[in-house]
Scaffold this active site. Structure first.
Site, PDB file in Angstrom:
ATOM      1  N   GLY A  12     -29.790  16.530 -41.823  1.00 36.91           N
ATOM      2  CA  GLY A  12     -29.745  15.107 -42.123  1.00 36.91           C
ATOM      3  C   GLY A  12     -28.356  14.503 -42.236  1.00 36.91           C
ATOM      4  N   SER A  13     -27.372  15.062 -41.518  1.00 39.02           N
ATOM      5  CA  SER A  13     -26.029  14.488 -41.657  1.00 39.02           C
ATOM      6  C   SER A  13     -25.978  13.051 -41.122  1.00 39.02           C
ATOM      7  CB  SER A  13     -24.977  15.368 -40.977  1.00 39.02           C
ATOM      8  OG  SER A  13     -25.098  15.339 -39.573  1.00 39.02           O
ATOM      9  N   ASN A  14     -26.700  12.773 -40.057  1.00 41.18           N
ATOM     10  CA  ASN A  14     -26.740  11.373 -39.582  1.00 41.18           C
ATOM     11  C   ASN A  14     -27.446  10.471 -40.584  1.00 41.18           C
ATOM     12  OD1 ASN A  14     -25.626  10.851 -36.742  1.00 41.18           O
ATOM     13  ND2 ASN A  14     -26.677  12.823 -36.496  1.00 41.18           N
ATOM     14  N   ARG A  91     -39.772  16.205 -33.520  1.00 40.43           N
ATOM     15  CA  ARG A  91     -41.148  16.196 -33.034  1.00 40.43           C
ATOM     16  C   ARG A  91     -41.306  15.080 -32.011  1.00 40.43           C
ATOM     17  NH1 ARG A  91     -42.916  20.769 -33.857  1.00 40.43           N
ATOM     18  NH2 ARG A  91     -45.032  20.046 -33.443  1.00 40.43           N
ATOM     19  N   ILE A  92     -42.004  15.384 -30.930  1.00 38.52           N
ATOM     20  CA  ILE A  92     -42.306  14.350 -29.940  1.00 38.52           C
ATOM     21  C   ILE A  92     -43.440  13.494 -30.488  1.00 38.52           C
ATOM     22  CG2 ILE A  92     -43.270  13.951 -27.642  1.00 38.52           C
ATOM     23  CD1 ILE A  92     -41.664  16.391 -26.707  1.00 38.52           C
ATOM     24  N   ASN A 107     -33.430   5.825 -32.002  1.00 35.10           N
ATOM     25  CA  ASN A 107     -33.175   7.269 -32.026  1.00 35.10           C
ATOM     26  C   ASN A 107     -31.738   7.537 -31.625  1.00 35.10           C
ATOM     27  OD1 ASN A 107     -33.802  10.146 -31.965  1.00 35.10           O
ATOM     28  ND2 ASN A 107     -33.767   9.993 -29.725  1.00 35.10           N
ATOM     29  N   HIS A 109     -29.489  10.497 -29.782  1.00 30.02           N
ATOM     30  CA  HIS A 109     -29.666  11.670 -28.914  1.00 30.02           C
ATOM     31  C   HIS A 109     -28.282  12.186 -28.521  1.00 30.02           C
ATOM     32  CE1 HIS A 109     -31.607  14.313 -26.057  1.00 30.02           C
ATOM     33  NE2 HIS A 109     -30.688  13.956 -25.176  1.00 30.02           N
ATOM     34  N   THR A 141     -39.188   4.436 -26.756  1.00 27.08           N
ATOM     35  CA  THR A 141     -40.335   4.028 -25.946  1.00 27.08           C
ATOM     36  C   THR A 141     -41.164   5.290 -25.676  1.00 27.08           C
ATOM     37  OG1 THR A 141     -39.019   4.314 -23.938  1.00 27.08           O
ATOM     38  CG2 THR A 141     -39.104   2.085 -24.874  1.00 27.08           C
ATOM     39  N   LEU A 144     -39.859  10.060 -23.239  1.00 30.96           N
ATOM     40  CA  LEU A 144     -38.869  10.742 -24.090  1.00 30.96           C
ATOM     41  C   LEU A 144     -37.435  10.381 -23.712  1.00 30.96           C
ATOM     42  CD1 LEU A 144     -38.499  12.975 -26.294  1.00 30.96           C
ATOM     43  CD2 LEU A 144     -38.224  14.586 -24.404  1.00 30.96           C
TER      44      LEU A 144
HETATM   45  C1  GAR Z   1     -27.996  15.481 -34.103  1.00 31.01           C
HETATM   46  O1  GAR Z   1     -27.002  16.041 -33.287  1.00 31.01           O
HETATM   47  C2  GAR Z   1     -28.917  14.605 -33.295  1.00 31.01           C
HETATM   48  O2  GAR Z   1     -28.259  13.901 -32.268  1.00 31.01           O
HETATM   49  C3  GAR Z   1     -29.858  15.621 -32.720  1.00 31.01           C
HETATM   50  O3  GAR Z   1     -30.102  16.514 -33.773  1.00 31.01           O
HETATM   51  C4  GAR Z   1     -28.946  16.571 -34.622  1.00 31.01           C
HETATM   52  C5  GAR Z   1     -29.387  16.333 -36.045  1.00 31.01           C
HETATM   53  O4  GAR Z   1     -28.335  16.542 -36.939  1.00 31.01           O
HETATM   54  N1  GAR Z   1     -31.060  15.010 -32.273  1.00 31.01           N
HETATM   55  C6  GAR Z   1     -31.768  15.456 -31.234  1.00 31.01           C
HETATM   56  O5  GAR Z   1     -31.474  16.440 -30.591  1.00 31.01           O
HETATM   57  C7  GAR Z   1     -33.000  14.637 -30.915  1.00 31.01           C
HETATM   58  N2  GAR Z   1     -33.595  15.082 -29.702  1.00 31.01           N
HETATM   59  P1  GAR Z   1     -28.423  15.979 -38.431  1.00 31.01           P
HETATM   60  O6  GAR Z   1     -29.752  16.468 -39.003  1.00 31.01           O
HETATM   61  O7  GAR Z   1     -27.264  16.628 -39.129  1.00 31.01           O
HETATM   62  O8  GAR Z   1     -28.330  14.495 -38.363  1.00 31.01           O
END
Ligand code: GAR
Length: 197
Positions: A12-14, A91-92, A107, A109, A141, A144
């Protein structure tokens, strides 16, 4: 005040960066952090930041994506979010779930979409010999990783990079880009944020 729910699967850093940014003159506030994994480290980080949390374990719904989503909808709808941010949510989602939040779910990515939707983005960019990698924030949307662009940040791929080194360089930019996009999006502005400018 615009209400934001954040869906996570991991550390969950983002999510932390989004929550930390939603203070003062920010047009939005976090109302829920929810995860498909009760053990996700980000749930404790969210609680420590004073945000309500919920967990719905997808493993309790084997081969039943719609059952999982129905269970996830309970805490989500109770929080009455205006915007849903996917932040490392792995999860999709079914088209029905996505349509319910059409135009309000975004989202992040870890690639320069439309390049490399899906998994293993950094290894694929290195294997292709790309000069640059990065991250993208987009509207969700049903297809994916294919929704309209809301922001993108680029980094160089350096000689000797492996996927972990590149992921770390991109993650620094994710932490800048996602809060910048959410600020704009919550204010009703969908002009893409581009880093470097
Ligand atoms: C992030 O790098 C994000 O872009 C990626 O997962 C990581 C989550 O890091 N997301 C995907 O790959 C989505 N398909 P976080 O839990 O530290 O935010």
């Amino acid at each position: 005040m615009t209400r934001v729910a954040i869906l996570i699967s991991g550390g969950g850093s983002n999510m932390v960066r989004l929550v930390q940014d939603m203070t003062g003159d920010h047009p939005a506030r976090p109302v829920l952090v929810a995860s498909n994994d009760p053990e996700a480290g980000g749930l404790k980080r969210a609680a420590d930041l004073g945000v309500a949390t919920a967990a719905v374990d997808h493993r309790d719904f084997p081969r039943d994506r719609e059952g999982f989503e129905a269970a996830l909808l309970e805490p989500l709808l109770a929080a009455r979010p205006d915007i849903i941010c996917l932040a490392g949510f792995m999860r999709i989602l079914t088209p029905g779930f996505v349509q319910r939040f059409a135009g309000r779910m975004i989202n992040i990515h870890p690639s320069l979409l439309p390049k490399y939707p899906g998994l293993h983005t950094h290894a694929r960019a290195i294997a292709a010999g790309d000069a640059q990698a990065g991250c993208t924030v987009h509207l969700v949307t049903p297809e994916l990783d294919a929704g309209p662009l809301l922001g993108q940040a680029r980094v160089p791929i350096l000689p000797g990079d492996d996927a972990d080194a590149l992921a770390a360089r991109v993650l620094v930019q994710e932490h800048r880009l996602y809060p910048a996009v959410l600020r704009r999006f919550a204010a009703g502005d969908r002009t893409p944020v581009m880093f470097p400018r």
